[in-house]
Design an enzyme around this catalytic site. Structure first.
Site, PDB file in Angstrom:
ATOM      1  N   GLU A 800      10.845 -27.283  22.413  1.00 27.88           N
ATOM      2  CA  GLU A 800      12.065 -26.744  21.786  1.00 27.88           C
ATOM      3  C   GLU A 800      11.805 -25.397  21.114  1.00 27.88           C
ATOM      4  OE1 GLU A 800      13.681 -29.844  19.311  1.00 27.88           O
ATOM      5  OE2 GLU A 800      13.921 -31.237  20.983  1.00 27.88           O
ATOM      6  N   GLU A 896      13.429 -34.857  26.581  1.00 23.38           N
ATOM      7  CA  GLU A 896      13.977 -35.784  25.603  1.00 23.38           C
ATOM      8  C   GLU A 896      15.483 -35.817  25.797  1.00 23.38           C
ATOM      9  OE1 GLU A 896      13.056 -34.627  21.587  1.00 23.38           O
ATOM     10  OE2 GLU A 896      10.960 -34.235  22.064  1.00 23.38           O
TER      11      GLU A 896
END
Length: 950
Positions: A800, A896
């Protein structure tokens, strides 16, 4: 069946080509000579004069007087032996034989100008040497009271593969519509001005099939639901693909009425999704019902502000702006009373502020004859013309057979507006509403008997629009018994979408729409193909339309493009047919995608496909009565697929990377993350709910005292999971290198380094760089255990990075995040020789907090798999497309997720190779029935389905 024949006749002076010397009986003949000219089409022959008259031809039952057709138009020739057209009840077929000294390299074009036809919509089937080249849809004014005729030049592309050197046979037929009998024959007729054949002087850019036609719909969740929300975004790609309209500029009408803006929180997202599907958008926005005027007749300031804001915000994402929706129909009691003058004011204002690429579209005329200001003006052609002259596209609504009514029908009324036409409409015709419901049938419309009277009614109205209209929008996808689909039984899984049932067991409207969309409304460069079972399909109305959509020009405004190959198989026969073809795809490559065929449910009609094309591909497609099949294919990376970033990758790592590449586009691995201290409890729970165990087991080296104490336990669990057939992925929520490993989440992992500290970290031999090396070396000691056990690991550290919530996040530039990733790759690969690692670069889905991917990508030399984290069901097609493009053939994954991908996501985003659900979201954000359905989906792989790895 009656055919026409000729005998030889002397050619008139001025003929430039030699004549055939041997003519077969019972046929019309032509002779040609080819000229190598790629700049323009080369005439081969022409029958008749281009003079808007069929007087030079014989009647439908013309005798055999004989003529030889040369390459030029021969005004002095006698054409009385050639019929003025075809009529199914008199002369249902005409065969023309002609000779080619060489097969034209780019194929040929048959063209003719229609002068007159029956309003019931005849069709002309064209066969070249026995194979169907096309079924041209026609329409006319006969049996109406209109003083005008519909005149239009229709063209048909015939590929070189359907031609022969020497004698060729071109047969024209007047077939009955599906499900009808001989009682329909008297209405299946037309007249032509001339018939012309030409060799194409350049490669075809479109498999022309009569005329250009685009078919679309309006995406709704129900008849009264204008919502543009996550449900709309989920269902749109499924509908567009199933209808056969995705990827080639077909229209979607987007209802953005400002008084329902509260129901449209995702307007921008919806328009971007349509852009990614390469759809043309017709915006239906403020409309006469919602606009208001000042006392002096000017538009109100609020109305101007609303319109200007709409164009500023969304104008780049649509191509047509509909001026109003039925201005004196359902809008007759509007704030301005369906005022003709007000519409003129509105049109002038729109034209003054709109972007140049947007075409103002005339109102969706309802042709009411009593209401409005002044009353009944919408039925007045002269008053409509005043508004039409302010628009760049015409319009007109039509339901059932109203398009051909004597008055109030969209075709008849438009002809009246323009005082007739000489060769089609003077501007694009964008029909924004048409369709039938369960009441419309042949028995209450054309009165022609039919074995499927409701299906035939919808087929007839849509064929008429193919013949006459440019952009046709069926209203609407889900709209009670007007719809093509029934609403999904589970909106969380839009693959529960089904076709709206046909009346009394007849064909569904979805089946009819798809047949016509696949035959006429997929566009792009035609792909070469040969029919392999010529004897079986000789004289049968079955065809392949194969296009490369990447050849289409970008859509104006949105710059939408497509990279899809579309292979459409269509059967217009009432009997089953099988078509075997050898098609040449754009390149030697791996192609994968969807096959959508017969079936009223998603499961019955959709399947994943994968082909190696060299670049020739052989397909054998069985088609039921009136059925169609489409392959939607994307080109994968050039074969072979990229190898591992680490040239010394272990055999186990290489095997895992090959496996991921092999399932890409066909299957997806189920996965479940587990917190460091929970071993496999969340994977166990997912398995208990689904009845099948996740294929991918994930965990985290983590931070803080609890994670530090469990790291060895986690490694032991990874070994156990691998031994049971699982695939291992590990991540690391690392603390800042200025902190101790026991530091906290907010205080360290989600804190920041100063620019000076970041610069020191990036500088070798500095104290902070050495602290970072010690951190990495500590993790390497655990990873080494898995290497020694020959266990490959999908390693996804520093994830991320395009968001700003971790200390490594949003560090741009070559000395930013990319440098950090490369430093770690070097340390673990070259120093520690962890050749069991596959490097998973894992971004967040771009949004208001996360940047686009590319700024943080370290390069192919350092990445094996590209992944993205998706929460709040933010499965935007653009995110998928952008990652796929960046990956350049490498596997992609959902690193995810909060909400698991639905079956509809997998249908439109087939190249994800695994998904991994975050622990706390497993049951908080996913329903047990959804989890079970997903794990049991045929595309989803569970641990028991993963092959044993050595």
């Amino acid at each position: 069946m009656k055919t026409h024949h000729v005998r030889r006749q002397a050619i008139s002076p001025g003929a430039v080509l030699p004549l055939l010397t041997a003519l077969s009986p019972n046929m019309v003949f032509a002779q040609n000579q080819l000229v190598n000219n790629r700049e323009k089409n080369i005439p081969l022959w022409q029958a008749g004069k281009a003079d808007d008259s069929s007087a030079e031809f014989g009647d439908y039952d013309a005798g055999a007087k004989g003529v030889v057709i040369a390459a030029n138009a021969l005004a002095g020739s006698d054409w009385k032996s050639v019929p003025k057209g075809l009529k199914a009840s008199v002369n249902p077929a005409l065969t023309i034989r002609y000779s080619l000294r060489a097969v034209p390299a780019n194929g040929i074009e048959l063209s003719f100008k229609l002068l007159h036809a029956h309003k019931n919509g005849p069709q002309m089937a064209v066969f070249s040497n026995g194979l169907m080249a096309g079924l041209i849809q026609l329409w006319g004014m006969a049996d109406t009271t209109s003083p005008h005729r519909w005149k239009k030049t229709y063209r048909l592309y015939i590929p070189k593969e359907m031609l022969l050197r020497g004698e060729n046979a071109l047969q024209l037929q007047a077939p009955r519509p599906l499900w009808s009998d001989a009682k329909a024959d008297p209405f299946v007729w037309w007249e032509w001005d001339y018939l012309r054949l030409a060799a194409l002087g350049a490669p075809a850019t479109e498999p022309m099939h009569g005329k250009m036609a685009w078919l679309g719909t309006t995406i709704k969740q129900s008849a009264n639901n204008f919502n543009y929300d996550a449900r709309t975004l989920a269902i749109t790609p499924v509908m567009c693909q199933w209808l056969g309209i995705a990827y080639s500029n077909n229209p979607i009408r987007a209802d953005f009425w400002h008084d329902v803006s509260g129901q449209q929180p995702m307007r921008m997202e919806f328009l971007k999704e349509l852009r990614d599907l390469n759809m043309t958008v017709v915006a239906d926005h403020i409309s006469s019902y919602h606009a208001s005027l000042e006392a002096d007749g000017a538009l109100s300031d609020k109305t101007k502000t609303d319109i200007a804001a709409f164009f500023t915000t969304y104008g780049s994402l649509f191509q047509f702006y509909e001026l109003a929706n039925e201005p004196t129909g359902i809008m007759g009691n509007s704030k301005w009373g369906g005022s003709h003058a007000a519409l003129m004011i509105l049109a002038r204002y729109i034209n003054s502020i709109k972007p140049a690429h947007v075409k103002t579209t005339a109102p969706g005329w309802a042709y009411t004859d009593k209401v409005g200001t002044p009353p009944g003006w919408e039925r007045n052609p002269a008053m409509r013309r005043q508004i039409e002259d302010l628009c760049q596209a015409t319009n007109g609504h039509s339901y059932g057979f109203s398009y051909a009514d004597n008055a109030g029908g969209s075709f008849v009324e438009n002809l009246a507006t323009y005082g007739g036409v000489s060769d089609g409409w003077p501007k694009p015709f964008v029909n924004t509403e048409t369709g039938t419901n369960n009441w419309h049938s042949e028995s209450n419309g054309t009165r022609l008997p039919s074995r499927q009277e409701h299906a035939a009614a919808f087929d007839r109205i849509m064929r008429a629009h193919v013949a006459v209209v440019d952009h046709t929008i069926q209203h609407a996808s889900i709209f009670d018994d007007f719809g093509l689909f029934a609403a999904p039984t589970n909106w969380d899984d839009v693959t529960t979408l089904t076709a709206f049932p046909g009346v009394s067991g007849e064909d569904t409207r979805l089946k009819t729409f798809r047949r016509l969309a696949l035959a006429y409304a997929t566009h792009g460069r035609p792909l070469p193909f040969r029919v392999l079972n010529t004897a079986a399909v000789a004289g049968k109305k079955v065809l392949l339309r194969a296009v490369d959509t990447s050849a289409l020009a970008p859509l104006p405004g949105s710059s939408a493009r497509s990279d899809k190959v579309l292979l459409n198989f269509v059967n217009f026969e009432e009997t089953p047919q099988t078509l075997r073809v050898r098609v040449t795809l754009p390149a030697k490559s791996l192609y994968s995608g969807l096959r959508i065929g017969a079936g009223d449910t998603y499961a019955a009609s959709h399947s994943a496909v994968r082909f190696n094309a060299a670049p020739v591909l052989d397909l054998n497609v069985a088609l039921g009565s009136g059925e169609s099949v489409q392959y939607i294919l994307s080109r994968s990376a050039a074969l072979p697929a990229p190898g591992p970033a680490n040239s010394n990758a272990s055999p186990e790592a290489r095997a895992l990377l090959r496996y991921l590449g092999g399932i890409s586009g066909r299957r997806i691995l189920s996965g479940q993350h587990n917190y460091t201290m929970n071993r496999s409890s969340y994977s166990d729970r997912a398995g208990a709910i689904a009845g099948k165990y996740p294929a991918v087991w994930g965990s985290d080296f983590g931070h803080g005292p609890e994670s530090l104490a469990q790291r060895q336990t986690m490694i032991d669990e990874a070994k156990r999971q691998h031994a049971q057939g699982g695939i291992i992925t590990l991540m690391w929520h690392a603390v800042r290198p200025i902190d101790e490993e026991t530091a906290g989440w907010k205080e360290s992992v989600q804190s920041q380094l100063t620019p000076e500290q970041w610069n020191e970290l990036m500088t070798p031999n500095t104290p902070l760089h050495r602290r970072w090396l010690a951190q990495v070396d500590g993790i390497a000691a655990y990873l080494r255990q898995l290497r020694d056990a020959k266990i490959p690991v999908l390693w996804r550290p520093y994830h991320e990075m395009n968001g700003g919530w971790f200390w490594w996040g949003q560090k741009k530039g070559e000395r930013g995040y990319k440098a950090l990733w490369r430093l770690m790759h070097d340390r673990l690969t070259n120093h520690h020789q962890l050749n069991n690692l596959l490097w998973v670069w894992n971004a967040n889905a771009p949004n208001q907090w996360a940047d686009p991917y590319a700024e943080y990508y370290p390069g192919h030399a350092y990445v094996d798999v590209l992944a993205v984290d998706v929460y709040s069901a933010d499965y935007k097609q653009s995110h998928y497309n952008d990652l796929l493009k960046l990956a350049a053939g490498r596997p992609i994954a959902l690193g995810e997720v909060g909400e698991m991908p639905t079956a509809s996501v997998l249908a439109t985003q087939p190249k994800w190779t695994w998904f991994m659900t975050w622990p706390s979201h497993l049951e908080e954000n996913n329903k047990p029935e959804g989890i079970k359905a997903l794990f049991n989906d045929a595309r989803v792989l569970t641990r028991d389905e993963v092959p044993a790895r050595k």
